[in-house]
Design a protein around this motif. Structure first.
Motif, PDB file in Angstrom:
ATOM      1  N   VAL A  28       0.833  -1.203   0.000  1.00 17.57           N
ATOM      2  CA  VAL A  28       0.000   0.000   0.000  1.00 17.57           C
ATOM      3  C   VAL A  28       0.865   1.249   0.000  1.00 17.57           C
ATOM      4  O   VAL A  28       0.497   2.281  -0.571  1.00 17.57           O
ATOM      5  CB  VAL A  28      -0.989  -0.016   1.183  1.00 17.57           C
ATOM      6  CG1 VAL A  28      -1.808   1.266   1.224  1.00 17.57           C
ATOM      7  CG2 VAL A  28      -1.927  -1.213   1.073  1.00 17.57           C
ATOM      8  N   ASP A  29       2.059   1.188   0.622  1.00 19.54           N
ATOM      9  CA  ASP A  29       3.016   2.294   0.505  1.00 19.54           C
ATOM     10  C   ASP A  29       3.337   2.546  -0.966  1.00 19.54           C
ATOM     11  O   ASP A  29       3.397   3.693  -1.425  1.00 19.54           O
ATOM     12  CB  ASP A  29       4.312   1.967   1.251  1.00 19.54           C
ATOM     13  CG  ASP A  29       4.118   1.834   2.747  1.00 19.54           C
ATOM     14  OD1 ASP A  29       3.324   2.608   3.303  1.00 19.54           O
ATOM     15  OD2 ASP A  29       4.761   0.962   3.354  1.00 19.54           O
ATOM     16  N   ARG A  30       3.542   1.469  -1.706  1.00 14.62           N
ATOM     17  CA  ARG A  30       3.888   1.594  -3.120  1.00 14.62           C
ATOM     18  C   ARG A  30       2.703   2.134  -3.933  1.00 14.62           C
ATOM     19  O   ARG A  30       2.893   2.914  -4.872  1.00 14.62           O
ATOM     20  CB  ARG A  30       4.359   0.249  -3.658  1.00 14.62           C
ATOM     21  CG  ARG A  30       5.607  -0.266  -2.947  1.00 14.62           C
ATOM     22  CD  ARG A  30       6.101  -1.599  -3.499  1.00 14.62           C
ATOM     23  NE  ARG A  30       7.170  -2.129  -2.663  1.00 14.62           N
ATOM     24  CZ  ARG A  30       8.443  -1.743  -2.714  1.00 14.62           C
ATOM     25  NH1 ARG A  30       8.803  -0.825  -3.591  1.00 14.62           N
ATOM     26  NH2 ARG A  30       9.350  -2.269  -1.914  1.00 14.62           N
ATOM     27  N   LEU A  31       1.500   1.718  -3.565  1.00 17.13           N
ATOM     28  CA  LEU A  31       0.329   2.237  -4.263  1.00 17.13           C
ATOM     29  C   LEU A  31       0.188   3.739  -4.051  1.00 17.13           C
ATOM     30  O   LEU A  31      -0.130   4.484  -4.992  1.00 17.13           O
ATOM     31  CB  LEU A  31      -0.932   1.522  -3.769  1.00 17.13           C
ATOM     32  CG  LEU A  31      -1.082   0.045  -4.143  1.00 17.13           C
ATOM     33  CD1 LEU A  31      -2.346  -0.526  -3.512  1.00 17.13           C
ATOM     34  CD2 LEU A  31      -1.113  -0.140  -5.650  1.00 17.13           C
ATOM     35  N   ARG A  32       0.427   4.193  -2.841  1.00 14.89           N
ATOM     36  CA  ARG A  32       0.293   5.625  -2.554  1.00 14.89           C
ATOM     37  C   ARG A  32       1.294   6.438  -3.353  1.00 14.89           C
ATOM     38  O   ARG A  32       0.967   7.476  -3.941  1.00 14.89           O
ATOM     39  CB  ARG A  32       0.477   5.869  -1.057  1.00 14.89           C
ATOM     40  CG  ARG A  32      -0.654   5.298  -0.198  1.00 14.89           C
ATOM     41  CD  ARG A  32      -0.304   5.350   1.278  1.00 14.89           C
ATOM     42  NE  ARG A  32      -0.130   6.715   1.736  1.00 14.89           N
ATOM     43  CZ  ARG A  32       0.464   7.048   2.884  1.00 14.89           C
ATOM     44  NH1 ARG A  32       0.950   6.113   3.654  1.00 14.89           N
ATOM     45  NH2 ARG A  32       0.544   8.296   3.245  1.00 14.89           N
ATOM     46  N   VAL A  33       2.542   5.965  -3.366  1.00 20.87           N
ATOM     47  CA  VAL A  33       3.578   6.678  -4.105  1.00 20.87           C
ATOM     48  C   VAL A  33       3.305   6.609  -5.607  1.00 20.87           C
ATOM     49  O   VAL A  33       3.495   7.591  -6.340  1.00 20.87           O
ATOM     50  CB  VAL A  33       4.961   6.090  -3.762  1.00 20.87           C
ATOM     51  CG1 VAL A  33       6.030   6.642  -4.697  1.00 20.87           C
ATOM     52  CG2 VAL A  33       5.324   6.408  -2.314  1.00 20.87           C
ATOM     53  N   ALA A  34       2.855   5.463  -6.073  1.00 15.46           N
ATOM     54  CA  ALA A  34       2.552   5.306  -7.504  1.00 15.46           C
ATOM     55  C   ALA A  34       1.435   6.245  -7.936  1.00 15.46           C
ATOM     56  O   ALA A  34       1.478   6.803  -9.045  1.00 15.46           O
ATOM     57  CB  ALA A  34       2.178   3.851  -7.795  1.00 15.46           C
ATOM     58  N   ALA A  35       0.428   6.430  -7.083  1.00 17.35           N
ATOM     59  CA  ALA A  35      -0.674   7.334  -7.417  1.00 17.35           C
ATOM     60  C   ALA A  35      -0.186   8.771  -7.565  1.00 17.35           C
ATOM     61  O   ALA A  35      -0.585   9.494  -8.488  1.00 17.35           O
ATOM     62  CB  ALA A  35      -1.766   7.248  -6.351  1.00 17.35           C
ATOM     63  N   VAL A  36       0.705   9.191  -6.672  1.00 18.94           N
ATOM     64  CA  VAL A  36       1.250  10.548  -6.751  1.00 18.94           C
ATOM     65  C   VAL A  36       2.085  10.711  -8.017  1.00 18.94           C
ATOM     66  O   VAL A  36       1.964  11.703  -8.752  1.00 18.94           O
ATOM     67  CB  VAL A  36       2.082  10.865  -5.487  1.00 18.94           C
ATOM     68  CG1 VAL A  36       2.789  12.204  -5.642  1.00 18.94           C
ATOM     69  CG2 VAL A  36       1.200  10.877  -4.245  1.00 18.94           C
ATOM     70  N   ALA A  37       2.955   9.722  -8.273  1.00 14.18           N
ATOM     71  CA  ALA A  37       3.821   9.808  -9.451  1.00 14.18           C
ATOM     72  C   ALA A  37       3.009   9.805 -10.743  1.00 14.18           C
ATOM     73  O   ALA A  37       3.315  10.548 -11.683  1.00 14.18           O
ATOM     74  CB  ALA A  37       4.815   8.639  -9.447  1.00 14.18           C
ATOM     75  N   ALA A  38       1.976   8.975 -10.791  1.00  8.52           N
ATOM     76  CA  ALA A  38       1.125   8.939 -11.982  1.00  8.52           C
ATOM     77  C   ALA A  38       0.450  10.286 -12.211  1.00  8.52           C
ATOM     78  O   ALA A  38       0.313  10.747 -13.358  1.00  8.52           O
ATOM     79  CB  ALA A  38       0.076   7.833 -11.846  1.00  8.52           C
ATOM     80  N   GLY A  39       0.026  10.934 -11.124  1.00  3.16           N
ATOM     81  CA  GLY A  39      -0.592  12.246 -11.254  1.00  3.16           C
ATOM     82  C   GLY A  39       0.372  13.296 -11.772  1.00  3.16           C
ATOM     83  O   GLY A  39       0.029  14.104 -12.650  1.00  3.16           O
ATOM     84  N   VAL A  40       1.592  13.284 -11.249  1.00  7.04           N
ATOM     85  CA  VAL A  40       2.595  14.260 -11.690  1.00  7.04           C
ATOM     86  C   VAL A  40       2.917  14.059 -13.172  1.00  7.04           C
ATOM     87  O   VAL A  40       3.179  15.024 -13.904  1.00  7.04           O
ATOM     88  CB  VAL A  40       3.871  14.121 -10.838  1.00  7.04           C
ATOM     89  CG1 VAL A  40       4.987  15.003 -11.381  1.00  7.04           C
ATOM     90  CG2 VAL A  40       3.568  14.503  -9.387  1.00  7.04           C
ATOM     91  N   ALA A  41       2.874  12.797 -13.625  1.00  8.02           N
ATOM     92  CA  ALA A  41       3.202  12.507 -15.026  1.00  8.02           C
ATOM     93  C   ALA A  41       2.070  12.846 -15.986  1.00  8.02           C
ATOM     94  O   ALA A  41       2.260  12.803 -17.203  1.00  8.02           O
ATOM     95  CB  ALA A  41       3.571  11.026 -15.165  1.00  8.02           C
ATOM     96  N   ASP A  42       0.910  13.196 -15.466  1.00  9.30           N
ATOM     97  CA  ASP A  42      -0.255  13.467 -16.310  1.00  9.30           C
ATOM     98  C   ASP A  42      -0.537  14.964 -16.369  1.00  9.30           C
ATOM     99  O   ASP A  42      -1.071  15.540 -15.417  1.00  9.30           O
ATOM    100  CB  ASP A  42      -1.473  12.723 -15.749  1.00  9.30           C
ATOM    101  CG  ASP A  42      -2.706  12.904 -16.635  1.00  9.30           C
ATOM    102  OD1 ASP A  42      -2.609  13.572 -17.675  1.00  9.30           O
ATOM    103  OD2 ASP A  42      -3.776  12.372 -16.258  1.00  9.30           O
TER     104      ASP A  42
END
Length: 420
Positions: free
Chosen positions: A154-168
């Motif tokens: 879930v730590d990885r999911l949280r970070v992945a969600a932020v990174a995906a947002g920054v990339a969009d």
């Protein structure tokens, strides 16, 4: 007790009998409240009884029996909580419905992506598959891969969600079409950003097939995959749970979908919400190791802890999600020992309470039997609920902005106070 009388109660704890009298219930019901997480007990030093915080008891008394559905039969709100109009999920006494359709029936016929698309758009698209854009997925994987080795999924999911947002660059576009495109790419991005433990499935694999090898190295059989698929559908939404409410608050200030999901994931990490399945996993593993549910349950109660995986505040009887998953797990041969252990835990607790297995216990049977980590159930919960958070965000974007701004009831020192 009045507010003025509360300080006098500090330092003195209530016995089980006093707690029962104050709540107007039987002593057995007090322990049922402990098992549901509505009260916290503490063992008497050198004694055999339990004691309770009078302020916590009085708060429960003021709010009434919060483990029962609210008046009106939807069971979606606790006493005193704000009511929010929604057309997504209705919870009854023993069933719940997505847009008026039985959620269990949907899980029997359709997959997670199909049900998610239907919740978002009102249109069912058989065989639909979501895919992650390469650039977005690469950013999410880099960010999740940079975390320390002890980080959980879930730590990885949280970070992945932020990174995906920054990339969009289009994340701030809240038009319906753009939000839907975001949702269809974000969920597979979160799944595919998790590290592989097993073999990577094909590019057109269902979400359940893509998630499975990220939860365990054990090869899946079809019955296990069907169980995981059903779990994803059944966990998409459950009315205004804490994480969903957090997501709607974010959407009400017009946060973009990635931020909405981040808000939901933050609330999900609470031990009383998404993490409950990990506690049930560890309990089942201990039951299998020791060969006795009675001994494990006794140790939990002796330590003043609740028995995980039992009881749900919205269902006075059995949790329909647990019933549906247990039925599917019965067809999984390797799940037989864990399933028997779960039934033994439920039967042991039923000697003194009316608690039934909830969805966390069913997820624990799946995760234990498939050799998954204790946090696997929380991961399944988070991936599925992401679709629900998006559904609520789409609904909230259509409401007046900033409407979820409650007023505080100040309880501090009355002004004017001297300058410190």
């Amino acid at each position: 007790m009045t507010q003025d009388a509360e300080p006098a109660a500090e330092g003195r704890r209530l016995s089980t009998r006093e707690t029962a009298e104050r709540l107007g219930v039987k002593p057995e019901t007090v322990y049922a409240y402990v098992s549901r997480g509505l009260l916290t007990s503490r063992r008497t030093p050198g004694g055999r009884g339990s004691t309770f915080d009078p302020r916590e008891v009085d708060a429960l008394a003021r709010h009434g029996r919060r483990d029962q559905p609210a008046a009106g039969g939807d069971g979606g709100e606790a006493a005193g909580a704000p009511a929010i109009a929604t057309g997504i999920t209705l919870i009854g006494a023993d069933r719940y419905y997505y847009r008026g359709v039985d959620a269990v029936a949907l899980a029997e016929r359709y997959g997670c992506e199909e049900v998610a698309e239907w919740l978002w758009t009102g249109t069912l698209t058989p065989g639909i598959r979501f895919s992650a854009p390469e650039e977005t997925l690469a950013a999410a994987r880099r960010a999740a891969g940079a975390l320390p080795g002890h980080s959980g999924p879930v730590d990885r999911l949280r970070v992945a969600a932020v990174a995906a947002g920054v990339a969009d660059p289009l994340r701030f576009d809240l038009s319906g079409a753009t939000v839907l495109a975001t949702a269809r790419s974000l969920i597979p991005t979160l799944v595919d950003a998790l590290p592989l433990a097993g073999r990577e499935p094909g590019p057109r694999a269902t979400l359940a097939r893509r998630l499975w090898p990220r939860l365990t190295a054990t090869a899946p059989d079809e019955a296990s995959l069907r169980t995981l698929e059903a779990a994803l559908v059944l966990l998409i939404d459950h009315d205004l749970a804490a994480s969903t409410y957090a997501a709607r608050v974010a959407a009400s200030v017009r946060a973009h979908p990635y931020a909405v999901v981040s808000a939901g994931l933050g609330a999900l990490e609470g031990p009383l919400h998404g993490a409950a399945s990990a506690l049930a996993h560890r309990m089942l593993a201990e039951v299998l190791e020791r060969g006795s549910a009675a001994a494990v349950v006794a140790d939990l109660l002796r330590a003043g802890r609740r028995v995980p995986g039992l009881g749900h505040r919205l269902y006075p009887g059995e949790d329909p999600r647990a019933q549906a998953l247990f039925a599917r797990l019965a067809a999984v041969k390797r799940a037989a020992p864990a399933l028997a252990a779960a039934r033994e835990v439920e039967a042991t607790a039923a000697r003194h309470t009316s608690l039934h297995a909830n969805v966390d216990l069913a997820l624990a049977v799946l995760s234990v039997s498939a050799g998954m980590e204790p946090e696997a159930g929380e991961t399944v919960f988070a991936v599925a609920r992401t679709a629900g958070w998006i559904a609520h965000a789409l609904e909230e974007y259509g409401e007046p902005p900033l409407r979820m701004r409650p007023s505080g009831r100040y309880r501090g020192p009355r002004p004017p106070q001297p300058l410190p």
